[in-house]
Design an enzyme around this catalytic site. Structure first.
Site, PDB file in Angstrom:
ATOM      1  N   MET A   5     -17.680 -11.595  41.934  1.00  0.00           N
ATOM      2  CA  MET A   5     -17.063 -12.882  41.588  1.00  0.00           C
ATOM      3  C   MET A   5     -18.095 -13.985  41.807  1.00  0.00           C
ATOM      4  O   MET A   5     -18.153 -14.616  42.860  1.00  0.00           O
ATOM      5  CB  MET A   5     -15.817 -13.106  42.439  1.00  0.00           C
ATOM      6  CG  MET A   5     -14.663 -12.213  42.020  1.00  0.00           C
ATOM      7  SD  MET A   5     -13.176 -12.645  42.921  1.00  0.00           S
ATOM      8  CE  MET A   5     -11.967 -11.616  42.113  1.00  0.00           C
ATOM      9  N   LEU A   6     -18.929 -14.172  40.803  1.00  0.00           N
ATOM     10  CA  LEU A   6     -20.014 -15.152  40.879  1.00  0.00           C
ATOM     11  C   LEU A   6     -20.056 -15.949  39.581  1.00  0.00           C
ATOM     12  O   LEU A   6     -19.795 -15.403  38.497  1.00  0.00           O
ATOM     13  CB  LEU A   6     -21.364 -14.442  41.072  1.00  0.00           C
ATOM     14  CG  LEU A   6     -21.548 -13.724  42.411  1.00  0.00           C
ATOM     15  CD1 LEU A   6     -22.790 -12.853  42.388  1.00  0.00           C
ATOM     16  CD2 LEU A   6     -21.623 -14.740  43.558  1.00  0.00           C
ATOM     17  N   ALA A   7     -20.427 -17.215  39.714  1.00  0.00           N
ATOM     18  CA  ALA A   7     -20.413 -18.101  38.546  1.00  0.00           C
ATOM     19  C   ALA A   7     -21.388 -17.636  37.466  1.00  0.00           C
ATOM     20  O   ALA A   7     -21.067 -17.662  36.275  1.00  0.00           O
ATOM     21  CB  ALA A   7     -20.758 -19.518  38.988  1.00  0.00           C
ATOM     22  N   HIS A   8     -22.591 -17.199  37.884  1.00  0.00           N
ATOM     23  CA  HIS A   8     -23.580 -16.806  36.868  1.00  0.00           C
ATOM     24  C   HIS A   8     -23.217 -15.481  36.204  1.00  0.00           C
ATOM     25  O   HIS A   8     -23.581 -15.232  35.064  1.00  0.00           O
ATOM     26  CB  HIS A   8     -24.999 -16.771  37.448  1.00  0.00           C
ATOM     27  CG  HIS A   8     -25.109 -16.106  38.784  1.00  0.00           C
ATOM     28  ND1 HIS A   8     -24.672 -16.700  39.944  1.00  0.00           N
ATOM     29  CD2 HIS A   8     -25.546 -14.900  39.141  1.00  0.00           C
ATOM     30  CE1 HIS A   8     -24.877 -15.890  40.957  1.00  0.00           C
ATOM     31  NE2 HIS A   8     -25.401 -14.774  40.500  1.00  0.00           N
ATOM     32  N   TYR A  60     -19.632 -14.543  52.339  1.00  0.00           N
ATOM     33  CA  TYR A  60     -20.512 -15.693  52.129  1.00  0.00           C
ATOM     34  C   TYR A  60     -19.775 -17.035  52.180  1.00  0.00           C
ATOM     35  O   TYR A  60     -20.310 -18.018  52.700  1.00  0.00           O
ATOM     36  CB  TYR A  60     -21.332 -15.535  50.845  1.00  0.00           C
ATOM     37  CG  TYR A  60     -20.629 -15.890  49.565  1.00  0.00           C
ATOM     38  CD1 TYR A  60     -20.719 -17.174  49.041  1.00  0.00           C
ATOM     39  CD2 TYR A  60     -19.871 -14.955  48.873  1.00  0.00           C
ATOM     40  CE1 TYR A  60     -20.069 -17.509  47.861  1.00  0.00           C
ATOM     41  CE2 TYR A  60     -19.225 -15.289  47.693  1.00  0.00           C
ATOM     42  CZ  TYR A  60     -19.316 -16.563  47.199  1.00  0.00           C
ATOM     43  OH  TYR A  60     -18.674 -16.904  46.042  1.00  0.00           O
ATOM     44  N   LYS A  91     -22.065 -26.623  47.948  1.00  0.00           N
ATOM     45  CA  LYS A  91     -23.518 -26.843  48.058  1.00  0.00           C
ATOM     46  C   LYS A  91     -23.826 -28.300  48.396  1.00  0.00           C
ATOM     47  O   LYS A  91     -24.809 -28.590  49.076  1.00  0.00           O
ATOM     48  CB  LYS A  91     -24.226 -26.424  46.773  1.00  0.00           C
ATOM     49  CG  LYS A  91     -24.732 -24.977  46.830  1.00  0.00           C
ATOM     50  CD  LYS A  91     -23.667 -23.940  46.609  1.00  0.00           C
ATOM     51  CE  LYS A  91     -23.265 -23.105  47.735  1.00  0.00           C
ATOM     52  NZ  LYS A  91     -22.173 -22.172  47.455  1.00  0.00           N
ATOM     53  N   CYS A 140     -15.682 -23.162  40.249  1.00  0.00           N
ATOM     54  CA  CYS A 140     -17.087 -23.412  40.582  1.00  0.00           C
ATOM     55  C   CYS A 140     -17.389 -24.902  40.761  1.00  0.00           C
ATOM     56  O   CYS A 140     -17.867 -25.330  41.810  1.00  0.00           O
ATOM     57  CB  CYS A 140     -17.953 -22.806  39.480  1.00  0.00           C
ATOM     58  SG  CYS A 140     -19.678 -23.233  39.586  1.00  0.00           S
ATOM     59  N   GLY A 198      -7.210 -30.290  34.280  1.00  0.00           N
ATOM     60  CA  GLY A 198      -7.463 -31.687  33.911  1.00  0.00           C
ATOM     61  C   GLY A 198      -8.936 -32.019  34.021  1.00  0.00           C
ATOM     62  O   GLY A 198      -9.424 -32.939  33.393  1.00  0.00           O
ATOM     63  N   HIS A 241     -50.450 -21.013  45.670  1.00  0.00           N
ATOM     64  CA  HIS A 241     -50.648 -21.186  47.116  1.00  0.00           C
ATOM     65  C   HIS A 241     -50.651 -22.662  47.445  1.00  0.00           C
ATOM     66  O   HIS A 241     -51.270 -23.443  46.720  1.00  0.00           O
ATOM     67  CB  HIS A 241     -51.985 -20.559  47.523  1.00  0.00           C
ATOM     68  CG  HIS A 241     -52.315 -20.807  48.968  1.00  0.00           C
ATOM     69  ND1 HIS A 241     -51.695 -20.112  49.985  1.00  0.00           N
ATOM     70  CD2 HIS A 241     -53.176 -21.682  49.545  1.00  0.00           C
ATOM     71  CE1 HIS A 241     -52.168 -20.552  51.140  1.00  0.00           C
ATOM     72  NE2 HIS A 241     -53.064 -21.503  50.902  1.00  0.00           N
TER      73      HIS A 241
HETATM   74  C1  FAD Z   1     -15.946 -22.132  48.139  1.00  0.00           C
HETATM   75  C2  FAD Z   1     -16.556 -21.338  47.013  1.00  0.00           C
HETATM   76  C3  FAD Z   1     -17.925 -21.333  46.857  1.00  0.00           C
HETATM   77  C4  FAD Z   1     -18.506 -20.619  45.826  1.00  0.00           C
HETATM   78  N1  FAD Z   1     -19.876 -20.643  45.706  1.00  0.00           N
HETATM   79  C5  FAD Z   1     -20.457 -19.941  44.715  1.00  0.00           C
HETATM   80  C6  FAD Z   1     -21.869 -19.985  44.549  1.00  0.00           C
HETATM   81  O1  FAD Z   1     -22.583 -20.661  45.290  1.00  0.00           O
HETATM   82  N2  FAD Z   1     -22.413 -19.276  43.537  1.00  0.00           N
HETATM   83  C7  FAD Z   1     -21.646 -18.516  42.689  1.00  0.00           C
HETATM   84  O2  FAD Z   1     -22.192 -17.883  41.785  1.00  0.00           O
HETATM   85  N3  FAD Z   1     -20.299 -18.469  42.824  1.00  0.00           N
HETATM   86  C8  FAD Z   1     -19.688 -19.158  43.803  1.00  0.00           C
HETATM   87  N4  FAD Z   1     -18.324 -19.145  43.913  1.00  0.00           N
HETATM   88  C9  FAD Z   1     -17.549 -18.305  42.965  1.00  0.00           C
HETATM   89  C10 FAD Z   1     -17.402 -19.010  41.622  1.00  0.00           C
HETATM   90  O3  FAD Z   1     -16.769 -20.246  41.813  1.00  0.00           O
HETATM   91  C11 FAD Z   1     -16.599 -18.127  40.668  1.00  0.00           C
HETATM   92  O4  FAD Z   1     -17.201 -16.861  40.584  1.00  0.00           O
HETATM   93  C12 FAD Z   1     -16.550 -18.750  39.285  1.00  0.00           C
HETATM   94  O5  FAD Z   1     -15.957 -20.020  39.312  1.00  0.00           O
HETATM   95  C13 FAD Z   1     -15.765 -17.836  38.330  1.00  0.00           C
HETATM   96  O6  FAD Z   1     -15.709 -18.424  37.072  1.00  0.00           O
HETATM   97  P1  FAD Z   1     -14.519 -18.118  36.064  1.00  0.00           P
HETATM   98  O7  FAD Z   1     -14.832 -18.913  34.841  1.00  0.00           O
HETATM   99  O8  FAD Z   1     -14.324 -16.667  35.936  1.00  0.00           O
HETATM  100  O9  FAD Z   1     -13.199 -18.686  36.756  1.00  0.00           O
HETATM  101  P2  FAD Z   1     -12.836 -20.080  37.421  1.00  0.00           P
HETATM  102  O10 FAD Z   1     -14.025 -20.881  37.740  1.00  0.00           O
HETATM  103  O11 FAD Z   1     -11.897 -19.750  38.528  1.00  0.00           O
HETATM  104  O12 FAD Z   1     -12.066 -20.855  36.267  1.00  0.00           O
HETATM  105  C14 FAD Z   1     -10.825 -20.453  35.801  1.00  0.00           C
HETATM  106  C15 FAD Z   1     -10.071 -21.652  35.307  1.00  0.00           C
HETATM  107  O13 FAD Z   1      -8.926 -21.195  34.601  1.00  0.00           O
HETATM  108  C16 FAD Z   1      -7.883 -22.108  34.771  1.00  0.00           C
HETATM  109  N5  FAD Z   1      -6.619 -21.430  34.460  1.00  0.00           N
HETATM  110  C17 FAD Z   1      -6.086 -20.341  35.075  1.00  0.00           C
HETATM  111  N6  FAD Z   1      -4.929 -19.984  34.472  1.00  0.00           N
HETATM  112  C18 FAD Z   1      -4.736 -20.876  33.476  1.00  0.00           C
HETATM  113  C19 FAD Z   1      -3.714 -21.037  32.495  1.00  0.00           C
HETATM  114  N7  FAD Z   1      -2.679 -20.210  32.410  1.00  0.00           N
HETATM  115  N8  FAD Z   1      -3.830 -22.065  31.622  1.00  0.00           N
HETATM  116  C20 FAD Z   1      -4.874 -22.917  31.676  1.00  0.00           C
HETATM  117  N9  FAD Z   1      -5.875 -22.795  32.583  1.00  0.00           N
HETATM  118  C21 FAD Z   1      -5.799 -21.795  33.462  1.00  0.00           C
HETATM  119  C22 FAD Z   1      -8.028 -22.542  36.219  1.00  0.00           C
HETATM  120  O14 FAD Z   1      -7.451 -23.809  36.412  1.00  0.00           O
HETATM  121  C23 FAD Z   1      -9.537 -22.571  36.387  1.00  0.00           C
HETATM  122  O15 FAD Z   1     -10.039 -23.876  36.221  1.00  0.00           O
HETATM  123  C24 FAD Z   1     -17.701 -19.881  44.925  1.00  0.00           C
HETATM  124  C25 FAD Z   1     -16.313 -19.890  45.058  1.00  0.00           C
HETATM  125  C26 FAD Z   1     -15.743 -20.615  46.090  1.00  0.00           C
HETATM  126  C27 FAD Z   1     -14.251 -20.630  46.218  1.00  0.00           C
END
Ligand code: FAD
Length: 467
Positions: free
Chosen positions: A320-323, A184, A52, A43, A37, A446
């Site tokens: 497993m990182l956002a970037h 982390y 953060k 992330c 939603g 600097h």
């Molecule tokens: C507490 C915490 C802190 C973090 N801090 C960092 C950080 O500082 N820096 C960093 O790089 N990474 C961080 N991460 C990791 C980062 O959040 C993930 O690596 C990133 O979100 C992965 O992106 P993604 O698009 O692969 O998946 P996700 O962000 O997990 O997105 C997947 C999405 O798919 C949806 N989904 C799943 N199945 C279905 C379905 N069947 N139908 C419809 N929707 C579905 C889910 O609802 C979800 O919203 C952190 C993670 C956590 C838990």
């Protein structure tokens, strides 16, 4: 009637929404489906961003409570946890709205609902009210991310026994917090609650924290966290937990087995890692292969074994990182559009956003030893950096590893304030195949903390000047 798309992305996290934006830019008719939603995935909703926001706020609280007096500032400091949480929620709300705006701007349709691959080329989406939409497409991108790794025998209730999601929304500061897992996420959230007043104990199965980090950096990091008041029990496993009058009794055992002992805590955070999430997608029926760890198997171009189905982000291999998810999103979208997208996995930085921060990119000393690459090391402590002195943040050091023969930068590891920002320079150096001399001879402003990186680079060839 089925609607037609060039690409349908399942998951609206950093993998999914960035793929949708790039596909939109490249002129492909795209839909991005998420059941949450709110777009932005783990992330933005329960990961990077809320953590953060709390790390920043709690660090300022800690600083105001303990450090301001040293700078000549007198302040009466008290905590308003509700307001701190409201700040976090506001940031999350604004950024998730921002993702919806970006999808719209790039003509990608944001679809809310649970998606399932009915067959290759066909995605069914069930909206909250039960309405079913069928999206037909040439390309399906699986970007369903990851979920909390459960601890066998322990039920997460997000009240007393929490995952990172619950730890980001505690209603009050627990007197005692037991963190299971010294990675982390555990250390960041442990730091948040330690700063706000909790007595924090980290229990880690391995004999060291943050196992992926360069060993020397990891040891210094642990010492700094201990000095801040976080306690550690390494080589220890949690074998059970029982609820007792308003608290928890946690049973611990040596990792190798042996005598059990118990500790009491008010809240327990389970942060032993994350696992790929593909439940309910219909991958079995579609014939998409998973590996032994439940990750979607792809080739180097993010193609699964089924034609027209791709996978990116946390649900496939790699950090497993956002970037990383974002980088794969761009490369995958470009491949779908017939271009030559590519990700350099040697140049993906990782950051722990504690205070001080820890940031690294490339190889650790341990990894170079395993592959038998001869390397040189340059190091520089922040105690000798002018800016670090002015901002009273002299803990830590910068370390550069370069190939002994070619001087090519192989790894950069920084423990110190702003390490997460400074690591981008190192990632760029690795991406461009720079030598340590390139960094050493590049002008750095600097006084900045980044001068420590330059001095460390000078150190590779033994000409560090400011120490
Ligand atoms: C507490 C915490 C802190 C973090 N801090 C960092 C950080 O500082 N820096 C960093 O790089 N990474 C961080 N991460 C990791 C980062 O959040 C993930 O690596 C990133 O979100 C992965 O992106 P993604 O698009 O692969 O998946 P996700 O962000 O997990 O997105 C997947 C999405 O798919 C949806 N989904 C799943 N199945 C279905 C379905 N069947 N139908 C419809 N929707 C579905 C889910 O609802 C979800 O919203 C952190 C993670 C956590 C838990």
């Amino acid at each position: 009637m089925a609607e037609q798309f060039d690409a349908v992305i399942i998951g609206g996290g950093p993998g999914g929404y960035n793929a949708a934006i790039r596909l939109g830019q490249l002129g492909l008719k795209t839909a991005c489906v998420d059941r949450r939603g709110r777009f932005g995935g783990t992330c933005l909703n329960v990961g990077c961003i809320p953590s953060k926001a709390l790390l920043h706020a709690s660090e300022r609280f800690d600083e105001a409570s303990r450090e301001f007096a040293k700078l000549g500032i007198k302040a009466e400091v008290s905590l308003d946890l509700n307001a701190m949480m409201a700040h976090k929620d506001k940031v999350v709300g604004e950024l998730t709205k921002g993702v919806e705006f970006l999808l719209k701007k790039n003509k990608a349709e944001a679809v809310v609902g649970e998606a399932r691959i009915a067959s290759p080329g066909k995605v069914e989406v069930k909206a909250a009210g039960g309405t079913l939409r069928t999206l037909e497409t040439k390309n399906i991108i699986i970007a369903t991310g990851s979920d909390v790794m459960p601890l066998p025998g322990v039920t997460i209730d997000e009240g007393q026994i929490v995952s990172s999601t619950g730890a980001l929304a505690l209603k009050s500061v627990p007197k005692r917090l037991l963190v299971v897992g010294g990675g982390y996420i555990g250390l960041e959230l442990g730091s948040v609650w330690r700063r706000l007043g909790s007595d924090v104990l980290v229990v880690e199965f391995l004999d060291r924290i943050t196992p992926g980090l360069d060993g020397e950096i990891g040891k210094h990091f642990q010492r700094i966290l201990q000095k801040q008041g976080i306690k550690f029990q390494l080589s220890t496993k949690v074998v059970g937990v029982e609820k007792i009058a308003g608290a928890l009794r946690v049973s611990l055992e040596a990792a190798a087995g042996g005598d059990r002992h118990t500790v009491e805590t008010d809240v327990m955070l389970v942060s032993i890692g994350r696992r790929p999430y593909t439940d309910g997608l219909g991958l079995d029926k579609a014939g998409v292969a998973l590996d032994g760890r439940g990750r979607v198997v792809t080739d180097a171009h993010y193609r699964t074994n089924v034609a027209g189905i791709w996978a990116i982000g946390d649900c496939r291999e790699g950090p497993m990182l956002a970037h990383k998810a974002e980088d794969e999103a761009v490369a995958c979208a470009e491949r779908i559009a017939g271009r030559a997208g590519h990700v350099n996995y040697d140049a993906i930085p990782a950051v722990v956003y504690t205070a001080p921060e820890v940031a690294s990119v490339g190889k650790t000393e341990e990894e170079l030893k395993v592959v038998g690459v001869a390397y040189k090391v340059g190091k520089f402590p922040f105690t000798a950096n002018a800016r670090a002195k002015t901002i009273a943040a002299t803990e830590g050091f910068a370390k550069i590893l370069a190939d002994a023969k070619t001087d090519r930068v192989l790894g950069v590891h920084i423990l110190g304030a702003e390490a997460g920002t400074m690591i981008s320079e190192a990632a760029l150096a690795i991406e461009f195949g720079a030598s340590s001399e390139d960094i050493a001879r590049t002008s750095h402003p600097h006084p900045t903390l980044s001068e420590a990186v330059r001095q460390a680079a000078m150190g590779v060839e033994g000409w560090t000047m400011q120490m």
